[in-house]
Design a protein around this motif. Sequence first.
Motif, PDB file in Angstrom:
ATOM      1  N   ASP A   9       0.842  -1.191   0.000  1.00  0.00           N
ATOM      2  CA  ASP A   9       0.000   0.000   0.000  1.00  0.00           C
ATOM      3  C   ASP A   9       0.882   1.249   0.000  1.00  0.00           C
ATOM      4  N   PRO A  11       0.922   5.602  -0.128  1.00  0.00           N
ATOM      5  CA  PRO A  11       0.112   6.814   0.050  1.00  0.00           C
ATOM      6  C   PRO A  11      -0.250   7.434  -1.293  1.00  0.00           C
ATOM      7  N   THR A  12      -1.517   7.634  -1.540  1.00  0.00           N
ATOM      8  CA  THR A  12      -1.981   8.160  -2.820  1.00  0.00           C
ATOM      9  C   THR A  12      -1.384   9.529  -3.111  1.00  0.00           C
ATOM     10  N   LYS A  14       1.488  10.608  -2.558  1.00  0.00           N
ATOM     11  CA  LYS A  14       2.869  10.549  -3.007  1.00  0.00           C
ATOM     12  C   LYS A  14       3.023   9.858  -4.364  1.00  0.00           C
ATOM     13  N   GLU A  73      -6.798   7.169   0.631  1.00  0.00           N
ATOM     14  CA  GLU A  73      -5.545   7.445   1.332  1.00  0.00           C
ATOM     15  C   GLU A  73      -4.377   6.644   0.766  1.00  0.00           C
ATOM     16  N   THR A  74      -4.638   5.392   0.367  1.00  0.00           N
ATOM     17  CA  THR A  74      -3.581   4.539  -0.182  1.00  0.00           C
ATOM     18  C   THR A  74      -4.078   3.805  -1.419  1.00  0.00           C
TER      19      THR A  74
END
Length: 264
Positions: A9, A11-12, A14, A73-74
């Motif tokens: 997973d 972080p979206t 990034k 979020e991910t």
Amino acid sequence: MIELPPVTDVPTAKAHLDPNNFRKIYQLEGLISSIRDRGILQPIGLRADPERECFFAIWGNRRLAAAKELGLETVPARVFSEPLPPGEAECLQMVENLARSDLLPSEEANGYRQLIDRLGITAGDLATRLGISAGTVSKSLSLLKLARPLLEMVDRGQLAKTAGYELSHLPHEAQMELAENFGNSMTRDDVIRAVKNRPGRGKPKPAKLSLKFGEVSIGFAGNRLSLEELASLLASLAERARQAQGEGINLKQFAQELRSTARV
């Protein structure tokens, strides 16, 4: 064959879309609805950028764009921490994009062209790396020779790709003239007949080329034989010859098979 890294997973915030992706238009409505209901089922491919402490998409740009729209979020991803071999990222991206049902013909053709130019390889080499036929690549590339209005018609489904392949061999003025005569109902057979019956146009004589390698001579004939097409043809012929050798087929049988295939 590159080993795919495990799914993790990321972080979206990034993860960023690939700025060099040949696809510039993303239809996200249906995908957003699917991800909202079921999540992201197929992981995204990312390459790590340690200097900027972020990631860039190799494949799955649409999924990433949809995840950002949804505020996830991910995202599940396969992260390549080390640089990939030259051209491998582009090929992985192209394979992913070719699987999309909404890929426009112009996007597919431009994707092939960009990969050929970027990697400095022939259409036949690219076909081998992507695991598709050389003819598929060559036909797709021919659409880039269409006048822009006709290429847009192919993208909208108003002009069959097979008709576009035939039209691409004509100058733009002649392409537009035939398109105006037939409207949106033009087929490949219509184009072939129209070209044959054009005033002052007879059936073109095939261009002939003879190549000699030591004591062996090979002859080719075709109306539009270029070095790129010759390279693709030789690559395809070599691959078929290796397959025939593995099957225990002798040279005479191989030649007969080629003639039989050409008549189909």
